[in-house]
Write an enzyme that holds these catalytic residues in place. Structure first.
Site, PDB file in Angstrom:
ATOM      1  N   GLY A 143       2.255  -3.222  -0.143  1.00 23.06           N
ATOM      2  CA  GLY A 143       1.667  -2.308  -1.140  1.00 23.06           C
ATOM      3  C   GLY A 143       2.295  -2.549  -2.503  1.00 23.06           C
ATOM      4  N   TRP A 203       1.078  -5.828  -3.866  1.00 20.98           N
ATOM      5  CA  TRP A 203      -0.321  -5.733  -4.315  1.00 20.98           C
ATOM      6  C   TRP A 203      -0.372  -5.484  -5.827  1.00 20.98           C
ATOM      7  CZ3 TRP A 203      -2.997  -1.899  -6.869  1.00 20.98           C
ATOM      8  CH2 TRP A 203      -4.388  -2.016  -6.910  1.00 20.98           C
ATOM      9  N   HIS A 204       0.620  -4.714  -6.325  1.00 22.81           N
ATOM     10  CA  HIS A 204       0.610  -4.344  -7.738  1.00 22.81           C
ATOM     11  C   HIS A 204       0.890  -5.521  -8.665  1.00 22.81           C
ATOM     12  CE1 HIS A 204       0.766  -0.339  -6.036  1.00 22.81           C
ATOM     13  NE2 HIS A 204       0.298   0.086  -7.194  1.00 22.81           N
ATOM     14  N   GLY A 205       1.579  -6.535  -8.154  1.00 26.25           N
ATOM     15  CA  GLY A 205       1.831  -7.664  -9.033  1.00 26.25           C
ATOM     16  C   GLY A 205       2.812  -8.630  -8.427  1.00 26.25           C
ATOM     17  N   PHE A 231      -3.249  -5.247 -12.426  1.00 25.80           N
ATOM     18  CA  PHE A 231      -3.029  -5.381 -10.982  1.00 25.80           C
ATOM     19  C   PHE A 231      -4.297  -5.888 -10.319  1.00 25.80           C
ATOM     20  CE2 PHE A 231      -0.227  -1.553 -11.922  1.00 25.80           C
ATOM     21  CZ  PHE A 231       0.755  -2.369 -12.429  1.00 25.80           C
TER      22      PHE A 231
END
Lengths: 348, 470
Positions: free
Chosen positions: B321, B324-326, B470
């Site tokens: 998770g 996923w943001h970067g 993102f």
């Protein structure tokens, strides 16, 4: 909808609203917005927070209040506002004059409108002085600055660029004038954050129209020097903007009609800036163009073709003088324009 | 095309007017929306439309293949193709340079100089959002929870529907696809809610997020010159900036959807009122957290296994998770930090006794404040460039004030107190739209205040939404 949403969480429910309720709700909200906008506009018109806005309003008020009988109208931008003192003209030349200089953002449009307004109500003065920083001559007026001039938007729209003004710009002029909530939001923010300051705010304007400045900030002056130098490096070749030329023609036509002299005056400038070769060459493009114009028109004179330069310690910015330099500048200016009034007096 | 740019209202009005004119023919409407969505996406860089089409085509074909397939192995192979294509594209565009530089650094520590190829890969906007959305469809078809969509235009619209294409909410096919397939109905209540959500979203973005961005950016950029309370205020400013920015975008997206008769999922439910990490993840970026739960955590056996295995599952889920943001180690750390919190709250006695249903202030308030402080620590990890910066910021926290502290505090109170008051009432009533349910004069006055506030305090420079990256 969220899959398997726990029931302790806040929900989103569709409001149970009839079309009537929805319409009334949004109409009231929008009416509230426009009412608030009108109130904010009135409040800021009555007591502006922004110096330039207040200055334009004040100068137009001076113009409306004057009894006439002036020997000279001093028009121009903010550099003239803080550089030309009518009291010194009275002492040195025994003439009555009024400093109506406002801001460079309105270029020569404001000058022409003020002159027209004055001539409609009073006898013509002997001379009209136009005091501008060199860069005002090649600029186009800013719509936001124009919107503060207290004449109809239609009139402004015509002045801002005749037929060339796009529909979008015309619409912008209306929004600048009537959407205070949006366009004067910085003023409103400062009122909300510091209401006590707004309540205490009092603009102290001398009746001569000359507003002496005394605060010297070397950093701001240096930054302005860099700005002007960079501008000279980037722009390189400039000429008088067509709209300014048009305004000058209109002023000139009025001067011919009413037998007035037009004195084009270059603002004082920081010696540190003028001595830079790149800037000096850049600057002379404007003075050469103005000198050529003056040569072609009998009643037009260019004063300070070679600019009067002032040391940085006496400047607020690269082209705005402090009070002591203003006295010196006005005295020098009086010497330059003395023949105009002596000639006028002898002719009359 | 940003929602708060000048061009977007013109674009939307044009799209909407024509959309309304086609109200009786929803397939034509879908084609029109699909075209509009591709224009919306191509506005940034038309070349990336190819990636969007690749993802769409792959999942469209694969899903039909899965449905037709007789054997489980074929179905599984087809699903693998979809996963590989989607995650391959995402992995290349989002993570290639990150992994390449990380491996190079690692070998560098051991004294090996790797002549690794670093590509200047541009991150296609919204790729994480639409990839996950498209992937969930194939998985749902594979699981038999959904029939494969035969109409390509409908499926393509599901993947690319412009209000939520670039920053979510990440919709599920089970929820959005049926709405696309059938005729939409518009009613006044939906329009009322839609307009309110749009207004609310713009207020969150332009008043809250963009004004607080100046404070937060200054804090994280000049952290070495700041001290004491200024650092705390800067971190709090970032917490509300990212909330206002992202939930504002979601609100606008959902509002636009409502105007067109679509119901997009709620993505935020007052996250800073959470009293535990699990409560937080039921309120923050719900479309991602439920995606991770349904497509990662539960397939890993979730909590139906030993305590140790469950903790590992949580850590894997949160790590991914975060990633996923970067493509950056701080996002990995942030994910791990939240994973650790989730595990701690499962095991520590006082924290374990959290009653989510409780409305007692004595029960909720201390837990809420504790959770908020933990969330702030998480945001420091999220926002910092490196561990050195995190340590530096942490070392500077104190209650010392500077000459600018009071001004900053005043501005933050002015921006945040009204929003918090509205949210306290929403939390107490468990009603996100209580403003619309109140007496008419109150609703109208609050909306007028929101409009006035937007005109005065809305930041005009169009700054991108944080979650676009993102």
């Amino acid at each position: 909808m969220t899959p398997n949403m726990p029931n302790h969480l806040p929900q989103e429910t569709i409001p149970d609203a009839s079309p009537g309720r929805v319409l009334v709700c949004w109409t009231v909200a929008l009416v509230g917005l426009f009412l608030f906008n009108a109130l904010a506009g009135l409040m800021l018109q009555h007591k502006p927070v922004n110096y330039t806005t207040a200055l334009v309003a004040h100068k137009w008020q001076l113009l409306k209040q004057t009894q006439g009988n002036l020997d000279m109208l001093i028009l121009g931008d903010s550099s003239g506002n803080q550089a030309v003192d009518p009291v010194i003209f009275k002492q040195q030349l025994d003439i009555d004059s009024l400093n109506l200089c406002t801001t460079g953002g309105t270029t020569l449009i404001d000058d022409r409108m003020m002159l027209e307004d004055y001539l409609q109500k009073h006898d013509p003065p002997k001379a009209v002085m136009l005091v501008h920083v060199y860069d005002v001559w090649f600029r186009q007026a800013k719509l936001e600055a124009l919107s503060h001039i207290p004449v109809s938007v239609a009139q402004l729209s015509r002045s801002a660029g005749a037929d060339e003004l796009s529909l979008q710009d015309q619409a912008k002029l209306y929004t600048y004038r009537y959407l205070s909530l949006y366009h004067q939001n910085q003023s409103l923010q400062s009122i909300i954050l510091k209401p006590h300051r707004y309540l205490q705010l009092q603009w102290d304007w001398p009746s001569s129209g000359f507003n002496a400045q005394t605060k010297h900030t070397p950093e701001a002056w240096k930054a302005d020097l860099r700005y002007h130098t960079a501008k000279a490096q980037v722009l390189k070749n400039v000429s008088i903007h067509q709209y300014n030329l048009r305004e000058l023609q209109l002023i000139n036509a009025l001067a011919k009609k009413h037998q007035m002299q037009v004195l084009l005056v270059m603002s004082p400038i920081s010696s540190e800036l003028y001595k830079q070769p790149i800037f000096g060459d850049f600057y002379r493009q404007i003075t050469d163009a103005l000198a050529e114009y003056a040569q072609q028109h009998d009643q037009v004179q260019l004063i300070f073709e070679k600019p009067l330069v002032v040391g940085g310690a006496h400047m607020q910015s690269a082209d705005h003088v402090l009070a002591d330099a203003a006295a010196f500048y006005t005295t020098q200016l009086a010497q330059q324009i003395r023949p105009v009034f002596e000639q006028e007096n002898s002719q009359r | 095309m940003l929602f708060h740019s000048v061009i977007f209202p013109c674009f939307f009005i044009l799209v909407y007017v024509i959309y309304l004119a086609m109200m009786r023919r929803h397939h034509v409407q879908n084609l029109w929306l699909l075209l509009a969505s591709y224009v919306f996406y191509g506005w940034w860089d038309w070349r990336f439309l190819g990636l969007l089409l690749l993802s769409t085509l792959t999942d469209y074909v694969v899903a039909i293949g899965i449905q037709k397939a007789d054997s489980q192995s074929t179905r599984r192979s087809l699903l693998t193709v979809s996963v590989l294509v989607n995650l391959g594209v995402l992995g290349f565009f989002k993570y290639f340079n990150f992994f390449a530089s990380s491996v190079t650094d690692l070998f560098g520590v051991w004294g090996f100089q790797l002549d690794w190829v670093t590509l200047h890969v541009i991150l296609p906007i919204g790729i994480s959002f639409y990839t996950f959305q498209s992937l969930s469809y194939t998985i749902d078809v594979y699981r038999g929870q959904l029939k494969a969509c035969r109409r390509f235009d409908s499926f393509a619209l599901y993947v690319s529907y412009f209000p939520q294409l670039v920053a979510g909410p990440i919709e599920r096919a089970t929820h959005l696809l049926p709405q696309i397939m059938q005729r939409r109905r518009l009613d006044w209540r939906q329009i009322h809610l839609g307009l309110f959500l749009i207004l609310s979203g713009y207020c969150k973005k332009m008043i809250i997020a963009d004004n607080l961005a100046k404070i937060a950016n200054d804090t994280f950029a000049a952290h070495s010159t700041l001290n004491g309370l200024d650092v705390i205020l800067g971190v709090v400013a970032f917490a509300f900036q990212i909330y206002g920015d992202f939930s504002g975008y979601s609100d606008i997206a959902r509002g636009l959807g409502k105007l067109m008769g679509f119901d997009l999922m709620v993505n935020f439910r007052l996250p800073y009122f959470a009293i535990s990490p699990s409560d937080f993840w039921q309120r923050w970026h719900i479309s991602l957290s439920t995606w991770l739960r349904d497509y990662l955590y539960i397939p890993l056996e979730g909590n139906r296994c030993s305590s140790l295995r469950c903790s590992i599952n949580i850590m894997i889920t949160m790590l991914l998770g975060g990633l996923w943001h970067g493509a950056s180690w701080n996002f990995v750390l942030w994910g791990l930090f939240h994973g650790m919190l989730l595990i701690l709250y499962r095991h520590l006695p006082w924290l374990k006794q959290t009653d989510l249903q409780s409305t007692r202030i004595g029960h909720r308030l201390p837990r809420m404040l504790l959770m908020f402080m933990l969330t702030l620590i998480g945001w420091v990890i999220f926002r910092c460039q490196n561990i050195q910066q995190m340590a530096d910021l942490a070392g500077r926290v104190s209650l010392a004030v500077s000459p600018s502290t009071l001004e900053t505090l005043k501005l933050m109170c002015l921006l945040l107190v009204p929003m918090c008051l509205v949210q306290v009432i929403a939390q107490r009533r468990r009603d996100l739209n209580w403003i619309l349910h109140g007496p008419l004069p109150i609703s109208a006055v609050i909306m007028a205040i929101m409009l006035v506030a937007l005109a005065i305090w809305g930041v005009r420079q169009t700054t991108e939404f944080i979650y676009f990256q993102f």
